[in-house]
Design a protein around this motif. Structure first.
Motif, PDB file in Angstrom:
ATOM      1  N   PRO A  20     -38.289  28.894 -62.771  1.00 63.57           N
ATOM      2  CA  PRO A  20     -38.906  30.586 -62.006  1.00 63.57           C
ATOM      3  C   PRO A  20     -38.835  31.168 -62.470  1.00 63.57           C
ATOM      4  N   TYR A  21     -38.363  32.447 -61.731  1.00 64.97           N
ATOM      5  CA  TYR A  21     -38.622  34.011 -62.591  1.00 64.97           C
ATOM      6  C   TYR A  21     -37.632  34.113 -62.960  1.00 64.97           C
ATOM      7  N   LYS A  22     -36.109  33.756 -62.274  1.00 64.54           N
ATOM      8  CA  LYS A  22     -34.641  33.696 -63.044  1.00 64.54           C
ATOM      9  C   LYS A  22     -34.559  33.611 -64.043  1.00 64.54           C
ATOM     10  N   GLU A  23     -35.288  32.298 -64.455  1.00 67.10           N
ATOM     11  CA  GLU A  23     -35.168  31.768 -65.544  1.00 67.10           C
ATOM     12  C   GLU A  23     -36.010  32.310 -67.049  1.00 67.10           C
ATOM     13  N   THR A  24     -37.002  32.608 -66.589  1.00 64.01           N
ATOM     14  CA  THR A  24     -38.344  32.933 -67.475  1.00 64.01           C
ATOM     15  C   THR A  24     -37.940  34.450 -68.094  1.00 64.01           C
ATOM     16  N   LYS A  25     -37.933  35.210 -66.359  1.00 64.90           N
ATOM     17  CA  LYS A  25     -37.635  36.518 -66.653  1.00 64.90           C
ATOM     18  C   LYS A  25     -39.172  37.631 -67.087  1.00 64.90           C
ATOM     19  N   TRP A  26     -40.360  36.454 -67.048  1.00 66.03           N
ATOM     20  CA  TRP A  26     -40.975  36.912 -67.491  1.00 66.03           C
ATOM     21  C   TRP A  26     -42.007  36.891 -66.128  1.00 66.03           C
ATOM     22  N   LEU A  27     -42.957  37.725 -66.027  1.00 63.82           N
ATOM     23  CA  LEU A  27     -43.842  37.994 -65.150  1.00 63.82           C
ATOM     24  C   LEU A  27     -45.763  38.544 -65.245  1.00 63.82           C
ATOM     25  N   MET A  28     -45.735  36.752 -64.902  1.00 68.88           N
ATOM     26  CA  MET A  28     -47.441  37.104 -65.479  1.00 68.88           C
ATOM     27  C   MET A  28     -47.879  38.326 -64.942  1.00 68.88           C
ATOM     28  N   PRO A  29     -49.093  39.239 -65.459  1.00 67.14           N
ATOM     29  CA  PRO A  29     -49.133  40.528 -65.066  1.00 67.14           C
ATOM     30  C   PRO A  29     -50.387  39.657 -63.620  1.00 67.14           C
ATOM     31  N   ASN A  30     -50.881  40.563 -63.318  1.00 70.86           N
ATOM     32  CA  ASN A  30     -51.706  40.186 -62.484  1.00 70.86           C
ATOM     33  C   ASN A  30     -53.145  41.211 -63.379  1.00 70.86           C
ATOM     34  N   GLY A  31     -54.564  40.388 -62.937  1.00 69.35           N
ATOM     35  CA  GLY A  31     -55.483  41.234 -63.842  1.00 69.35           C
ATOM     36  C   GLY A  31     -56.422  40.090 -64.424  1.00 69.35           C
ATOM     37  N   ASN A  32     -56.881  40.537 -65.996  1.00 68.64           N
ATOM     38  CA  ASN A  32     -57.398  39.589 -66.626  1.00 68.64           C
ATOM     39  C   ASN A  32     -57.152  38.952 -67.778  1.00 68.64           C
ATOM     40  N   PRO A  33     -57.359  37.501 -67.444  1.00 62.76           N
ATOM     41  CA  PRO A  33     -57.278  36.894 -69.091  1.00 62.76           C
ATOM     42  C   PRO A  33     -58.252  37.281 -70.732  1.00 62.76           C
ATOM     43  N   ILE A  34     -57.741  36.950 -71.219  1.00 62.93           N
ATOM     44  CA  ILE A  34     -58.396  37.758 -72.751  1.00 62.93           C
ATOM     45  C   ILE A  34     -58.420  36.415 -73.555  1.00 62.93           C
ATOM     46  N   GLN A  85     -53.737  45.017 -84.612  1.00 59.66           N
ATOM     47  CA  GLN A  85     -53.701  45.603 -83.675  1.00 59.66           C
ATOM     48  C   GLN A  85     -55.515  45.478 -84.647  1.00 59.66           C
ATOM     49  N   ARG A  86     -55.661  45.319 -85.033  1.00 60.90           N
ATOM     50  CA  ARG A  86     -57.465  44.932 -86.176  1.00 60.90           C
ATOM     51  C   ARG A  86     -57.637  43.587 -85.181  1.00 60.90           C
ATOM     52  N   ILE A  87     -56.920  42.649 -85.245  1.00 59.58           N
ATOM     53  CA  ILE A  87     -57.460  41.532 -84.474  1.00 59.58           C
ATOM     54  C   ILE A  87     -57.983  41.444 -82.977  1.00 59.58           C
ATOM     55  N   LEU A  88     -56.862  42.555 -82.603  1.00 66.11           N
ATOM     56  CA  LEU A  88     -57.541  42.985 -80.879  1.00 66.11           C
ATOM     57  C   LEU A  88     -58.473  43.601 -80.990  1.00 66.11           C
ATOM     58  N   LYS A  89     -58.957  44.303 -82.007  1.00 68.18           N
ATOM     59  CA  LYS A  89     -60.127  45.207 -81.479  1.00 68.18           C
ATOM     60  C   LYS A  89     -61.102  44.700 -82.128  1.00 68.18           C
ATOM     61  N   SER A  90     -61.303  43.613 -83.244  1.00 72.89           N
ATOM     62  CA  SER A  90     -62.366  43.581 -83.547  1.00 72.89           C
ATOM     63  C   SER A  90     -62.702  42.454 -83.439  1.00 72.89           C
ATOM     64  N   PHE A  91     -62.101  41.067 -83.073  1.00 69.06           N
ATOM     65  CA  PHE A  91     -62.173  40.005 -83.068  1.00 69.06           C
ATOM     66  C   PHE A  91     -62.406  39.661 -81.408  1.00 69.06           C
ATOM     67  N   PHE A  92     -61.722  40.905 -80.160  1.00 64.31           N
ATOM     68  CA  PHE A  92     -61.703  40.257 -78.962  1.00 64.31           C
ATOM     69  C   PHE A  92     -62.449  41.502 -78.189  1.00 64.31           C
ATOM     70  N   ASN A  93     -62.799  43.051 -79.697  1.00 64.25           N
ATOM     71  CA  ASN A  93     -63.570  43.406 -78.099  1.00 64.25           C
ATOM     72  C   ASN A  93     -62.550  44.152 -77.747  1.00 64.25           C
ATOM     73  N   ILE A  94     -61.090  44.574 -78.085  1.00 66.56           N
ATOM     74  CA  ILE A  94     -60.445  45.551 -77.184  1.00 66.56           C
ATOM     75  C   ILE A  94     -60.349  46.644 -77.746  1.00 66.56           C
TER      76      ILE A  94
END
Length: 509
Positions: A20-34, A85-94
């Motif tokens: 549950p949220y109270k335990e994980t405290k992290w909210l999965m963002p809405n959007g597109n998984p990369i 940062q380079r990995i996100l940009k160069s390997f995953f085209n972010i």
């Protein structure tokens, strides 16, 4: 395609419903998984990276407090963040929009100014300039946006005013402002609070309350606000500057592990309170300490090493390789043994790339052929490496698989058979070169080195001819002379790699 999306969506739903949220405290963002998973200290597990726009992400790094020279611990942190940062940009085209905050106004900066009998602003400018020079020497890319505290006082005061107006902060008698942690139930989400007992300061309502604004003290620089004269606290600076640039939410927020609590904890709390949201930074990235004999390197312990002093002994590529073969989240041991291991790995890859050029251009009568096994090995390495990078940026596994690929390819290059496979061997070398370059390794010499390199090429080739003839005649005297030349070259930072066909060499630090 629909089936793959359904499977991935089902996995995301499963992760989201584990606790549950109270335990994980992290909210999965809405959007597109990369397709990338990253460790998140709030969730305490690897979580999927989900972006509103699958090709665009925002990134903020906590920068230096510029009261002194940067040391190797800073180098380790920023090189590892640069790699990610380079990995996100160069390997995953972010398309990564990067920003960094520089604290150019602080108690330590003021103190250093008094010690040097100069203005604190002069101190800050000097050490900030030195910091960027150090980062450049390490091939760390400069962020697109640099925010300095001294240039955002209006933004910071407006941010604090918003917290006061919403009654999430309170003003004390001396004109200081504190964040009221009792009104923020999620306080402690990044790290369990060390002590939440009675307030130790009469000005505070609760022990864990922290300063957003420090009341005026004679002899210190100050700014006037609606609630009184003074200057900002440390934690509020990043929140205000990030909010001005990126709005109510940031995708990635990064820094050293020592910033997780209280700095990042306080940033998250005050930012969520200001924006009236449950999650401000979606992904916290924390880099482990650089240790010397199990002790973290820090200015307070007086065991730091300057970046220029290390680069006199080892190259920037060698230091980056040491970072690549470690895990960014865990402590990294610094020692000559570790650096020499990184240097050996780097030299092995450099020798390989040079040997491939020699192999592909050898003067023989064989007709080139394909080697299906090598091509298959290359494809597997590509797939496995991409999967490793998807799994919390596991660069160490990538380097290990590349070394295995080099070993397999070297067996073909050095085999005393008539088979000749230039195309697959060149494809292997091209892939390895691309990956290393994407990781931020330079692997190239400057144009000013061309004349020197040509001379060394000629000397190494001449020695190879003499040595080959000596081996045929079993001339020990000439062979010893060749060994002397090799050792002399090594003392001059040139390492020769003898082979059956043609030799190669690399410059070493």
């Amino acid at each position: 395609m629909n089936k793959l999306f359904y499977i991935f969506k089902r996995k995301l739903t499963h992760i989201c419903n584990l606790k549950p949220y109270k335990e994980t405290k992290w909210l999965m963002p809405n959007g597109n998984p990369i397709g990338v998973y990253i460790y998140n200290c709030v969730a305490e597990e690897k979580v999927p990276v989900i972006l509103n726009d699958p090709t665009l992400a925002t990134w903020y790094s906590c920068g230096p407090t510029v009261y002194d020279s940067a040391h190797l611990g800073h180098a380790s942190c920023y090189v590892k963040l640069d790699i990610i940062q380079r990995i996100l940009k160069s390997f995953f085209n972010i398309n990564l929009v990067t920003a960094m905050g520089v604290t150019d106004f602080d108690d330590k900066i003021i103190k250093k100014g008094h010690e040097n009998k100069t203005d604190y602003r002069t101190v800050a400018k000097m050490y900030e300039h030195e910091f960027w020079m150090d980062m450049s020497s390490l091939n760390v890319e400069k962020p697109m946006i640099v925010t300095r505290v001294s240039e955002h006082m209006v933004t910071i005061s407006q941010f604090i005013k918003g917290l006061i107006d919403s009654e999430m902060a309170y003003v004390t008698k001396d004109g200081s402002v504190y964040f009221d942690t009792s009104k923020f139930p999620a306080y402690g989400k990044l790290q369990i609070m060390q002590d939440s007992g009675e307030a130790s300061d009469d000005a505070k309502k609760n022990k864990m309350d922290f300063a957003l604004w420090k009341g005026f003290k004679p002899g210190e620089p100050s700014w006037q606000t609606e609630w009184g004269e003074g200057r900002p606290g440390w934690h509020i600076e990043c929140s205000a500057m990030v909010s001005k640039i990126f709005g109510s939410q940031v995708d990635f927020h990064a820094g050293g592990i020592d910033l997780q609590f209280p700095h990042h904890e306080n940033e998250e709390a005050q930012s969520c309170a200001y924006h009236n949201s449950r999650q401000w930074a979606n992904y916290w990235i924390h880099v482990g300490h650089l240790n010397l004999k199990e002790t973290k390197m820090s200015k307070s312990l007086k065991n730091t090493m300057s970046i220029p002093s290390i680069l006199e002994k080892y190259s920037a590529d060698t230091f980056r390789m040491a970072c690549l073969i470690s895990n960014y989240r865990y402590s990294m041991e610094y020692s000559d043994e570790v650096m020499l291991t990184a240097e050996d790995v780097l030299n092995k890859l450099k020798f390989f790339l040079k040997d491939v050029v020699v192999y592909a251009n050898q003067k023989n009568t064989e007709v080139g052929d394909y080697n299906n096994k090598l091509l298959s090995d290359l494809q597997k390495v590509k797939e496995n490496n991409l999967e490793s990078l998807r799994t919390d940026f596991d660069t160490a596994s990538c380097i290990n698989s590349i070394l295995n690929l080099v070993n397999n390819t070297n067996k073909i290059i050095k085999a005393s058979t008539t088979n000749y496979y230039p195309v697959p061997v060149l494809l292997v070398a091209e892939y390895i070169s691309q990956v290393l370059t994407k990781f931020g390794l330079k692997l190239t010499e400057s144009s000013s080195d061309n004349v020197t390199n040509t001379f060394i090429d000629s000397l190494v080739e001449f020695r190879h001819t003499v040595r080959s003839n000596a081996l045929k005649r079993k001339d020990k005297e000439l062979l010893n002379a060749c060994d002397v030349v090799r050792d002399k070259m090594k003392s001059m930072k040139i390492q020769i790699n003898d082979s059956k066909n043609e030799p190669s060499w690399v410059a070493i630090k």
